[in-house]
Motif scaffolding. Structure first.
Motif, short mmCIF file in Angstrom:
data_model
loop_
_atom_site.label_atom_id
_atom_site.label_comp_id
_atom_site.label_asym_id
_atom_site.label_seq_id
_atom_site.Cartn_x
_atom_site.Cartn_y
_atom_site.Cartn_z
N PHE A 1 -12.80 5.66 -2.41
CA PHE A 1 -11.78 6.65 -2.06
C PHE A 1 -11.63 6.80 -0.55
O PHE A 1 -10.52 6.94 -0.05
N ASN A 2 -12.73 6.76 0.18
CA ASN A 2 -12.65 6.84 1.63
C ASN A 2 -11.92 5.64 2.22
O ASN A 2 -11.17 5.75 3.18
N PHE A 3 -12.17 4.46 1.64
CA PHE A 3 -11.50 3.24 2.08
C PHE A 3 -9.98 3.40 1.92
O PHE A 3 -9.20 3.07 2.83
N LEU A 4 -9.57 3.92 0.79
CA LEU A 4 -8.14 4.11 0.54
C LEU A 4 -7.54 5.13 1.50
O LEU A 4 -6.44 4.96 2.03
N SER A 5 -8.28 6.21 1.74
CA SER A 5 -7.80 7.23 2.67
C SER A 5 -7.66 6.68 4.08
O SER A 5 -6.72 7.01 4.81
N ALA A 6 -8.61 5.81 4.47
CA ALA A 6 -8.56 5.22 5.81
C ALA A 6 -7.33 4.35 6.00
O ALA A 6 -6.77 4.27 7.10
N LEU A 7 -6.89 3.69 4.93
CA LEU A 7 -5.65 2.91 5.01
C LEU A 7 -4.48 3.82 5.39
O LEU A 7 -3.61 3.44 6.17
N GLY A 8 -4.47 5.02 4.82
CA GLY A 8 -3.43 5.98 5.17
C GLY A 8 -3.54 6.47 6.60
O GLY A 8 -2.53 6.69 7.27
N ASP A 9 -4.79 6.61 7.08
CA ASP A 9 -4.98 7.01 8.48
C ASP A 9 -4.36 5.99 9.43
O ASP A 9 -3.71 6.35 10.41
N VAL A 10 -4.59 4.70 9.14
CA VAL A 10 -4.03 3.64 9.98
C VAL A 10 -2.50 3.63 9.88
O VAL A 10 -1.80 3.47 10.88
N PHE B 1 -3.11 11.23 3.37
CA PHE B 1 -2.10 11.45 2.34
C PHE B 1 -0.71 11.11 2.84
O PHE B 1 0.01 10.31 2.24
N PHE B 2 -0.30 11.72 3.95
CA PHE B 2 1.04 11.47 4.48
C PHE B 2 1.18 10.03 4.95
O PHE B 2 2.25 9.43 4.82
N GLY B 3 0.11 9.47 5.52
CA GLY B 3 0.19 8.10 6.01
C GLY B 3 0.51 7.12 4.91
O GLY B 3 1.31 6.20 5.10
N GLY B 4 -0.11 7.28 3.75
CA GLY B 4 0.15 6.35 2.66
C GLY B 4 1.41 6.67 1.89
O GLY B 4 2.24 5.80 1.63
N PHE B 5 1.56 7.93 1.53
CA PHE B 5 2.64 8.31 0.63
C PHE B 5 4.02 8.18 1.27
O PHE B 5 4.97 7.73 0.65
N ALA B 6 4.12 8.57 2.53
CA ALA B 6 5.44 8.65 3.16
C ALA B 6 5.68 7.59 4.23
O ALA B 6 6.75 7.00 4.28
N LEU B 7 4.68 7.34 5.07
CA LEU B 7 4.91 6.44 6.20
C LEU B 7 4.92 4.97 5.80
O LEU B 7 5.63 4.18 6.40
N ALA B 8 4.17 4.60 4.78
CA ALA B 8 4.14 3.19 4.36
C ALA B 8 5.53 2.67 3.98
O ALA B 8 5.93 1.59 4.43
#
Length: 451
Positions: free
Chosen positions: A231-240, A384-391
């Motif tokens: 889960f942390n790995f997935l969250s970090a993808l959103g951070d980037v 959350f915002f990094g993955g859901f919206a910015l990607a």
């Protein structure tokens, strides 16, 4: 101007075609709206607007993202994101004036051209609003936390003050700055913010380097269970992903640059983008790699929180962050102001005036402030915002538009490149919010509202 649409076919911001009788009224409204009111920007406006839009809260969370990704995946994700987002940003700059005589001044206008008038709106506007409103909420939290850190650094013996009050202090300046009418009017604020971003990024990695690798440093994953690591790995993808957010305002920034058939706006715009991305690399990579190297898995979700000494330098860096985030907030708020004012004037038939702008913009700033006070979960919000919206808007929506409009030959280099970006972006959109949402849930379980 050679690239402006003829009066009888000038599209409004929501896609309806205007007839000749309405063209004068339409021009008057466009001269009042934030995005189309000024077209005299220089190429360097593009450079510092894009730096301000991208280098912000995201860079401070990159060492934390590295701690959740690990050395190999972390470096790979950073480099791939830099390359892919530079490519998609180039696509958007190119598509701004792809139709002779027209300028797609807003992201959703380009979406309407690619997907159709109604479908384009439904695809682009919700995503763009989620990004820009979400970023503004995160920046409210970032500004408040940086002010709180500044206070604790300069007055370590002073009584603790709630984060809510610092967010309120940070928001107070936006109730004033939000009345600056357009992008060009916030150029000084944006320039100061861009300089601050380079400054506090330099302080972040240089102070970490001076501190040296910590005696108890560990490069193991932060979580102790395989579920937590995943889960942390997935969250970090959103951070980037959050760190590369400038695409959502790039067309609006380009709209402020003058353009003629002989000198199209894409040339100075691209020049500014290249400079901006060089600055982004100078800021992102040293902060991410040195911050993780020094602190390992114990790094905080804001690198400046991990740094305690020298106190005066850390205090200054946090104040630099505050100045930068003030500019970043305005950059992302301007397209939202434009959407709100366009709706009120063109759809609700309100008269363009200062009173309307005062009510609309004050309400928006107050809304983002209140939401920031209610949900100040910095790391989880980024993921959350990094993955859901910015990607979507950053990584693959420009590629889909490119395929729809230019229709490159199947299995050509352009076709392959765009589909690779689309696949990576869709995976990021699906996976990253899962980790970010988990972090938000864990934060909520121990948090009291407005504390």
């Amino acid at each position: 101007m050679g690239t402006e649409a003829p009066p009888h076919e000038e599209p409004n911001s929501f896609g309806s075609v205007q007839n000749h009788d309405d063209s004068e009224k339409e021009k008057a409204v466009d001269a009042w709206l934030p995005i189309t009111s000024s077209r005299n920007a220089k190429w360097w406006y593009s450079a510092f607007h894009n730096v301000t839009a991208m280098v912000g809260a995201g860079v401070l969370g990159l060492p934390f993202a590295m701690a959740e990704l690990g050395w190999g995946p972390g470096v790979a994700v950073l480099i791939i994101s830099w390359v892919v987002t530079l490519y998609t940003l180039w696509q958007m700059v190119e598509m701004h004036e792809m139709v002779p005589g027209k300028r797609f001044d807003r992201y959703h206008e380009l979406g309407q051209h690619a997907f159709g008038e109604k479908l384009g709106l439904w695809i682009v506007v919700p995503q763009q609003l989620i990004v820009e409103v979400g970023v503004n909420i995160v920046y409210m939290v970032t500004g408040g936390k940086s002010l709180q850190k500044f206070h604790k650094t300069v007055s370590p013996d002073a009584p603790d003050i709630r984060l809510t009050y610092f967010i309120l202090i940070f928001a107070s300046c936006h109730f004033v700055l939000s009345f600056l009418p357009n992008f060009n009017s916030i150029s000084i604020v944006s320039l100061a913010a861009a300089v601050m971003s380079l400054s506090y990024s330099t302080i972040g990695w240089s102070a970490s380097l001076a501190k040296g690798v910590q005696p108890d440093v560990s490069y193991d994953f932060k979580a102790s269970t395989s579920t937590g690591v995943t889960f942390n790995f997935l969250s970090a993808l959103g951070d980037v992903a959050f760190a590369y957010a400038g695409h959502n305002v790039v067309l609006e920034i380009q709209a402020t640059i003058p353009s003629t058939p002989e000198k199209p706006s894409k040339k100075p715009m691209w020049k500014g983008v290249v400079v901006a991305y060089i600055v982004v690399a100078i800021c992102y990579f040293p902060v991410a790699l040195i911050g993780y190297w020094v602190f390992g898995k114990n790094v905080e979700d804001n690198i400046l929180i991990s740094l305690e000494k020298p106190r005066w330098l850390i205090a200054m860096a946090n104040m630099f962050v505050v100045v930068h985030v003030i500019g970043s907030y305005q950059i992302y708020a301007m397209p939202v102001f434009d959407m709100i004012e366009t709706f009120l004037v063109k759809q609700m038939n309100f008269t363009p005036c200062f009173r309307l702008r005062f009510i609309a913009r004050t309400t928006y700033v107050a809304l983002t402030m209140i939401l920031g006070m209610m949900f100040p979960f910095f790391g989880g919000l980024l993921g959350f915002f990094g993955g859901f919206a910015l990607a979507p808007t950053t990584y693959f929506l420009p590629c889909i538009m490119w395929l729809c409009i230019y229709k490159p030959r199947k299995f050509s280099l352009s076709w392959f490149t765009n589909w690779i970006c689309i696949i990576l972006g869709v995976l990021l959109m699906i996976l990253a919010p899962i980790g970010g949402l988990r972090q938000l849930i864990l934060s909520v379980s121990s948090y009291k509202f407005f504390s």
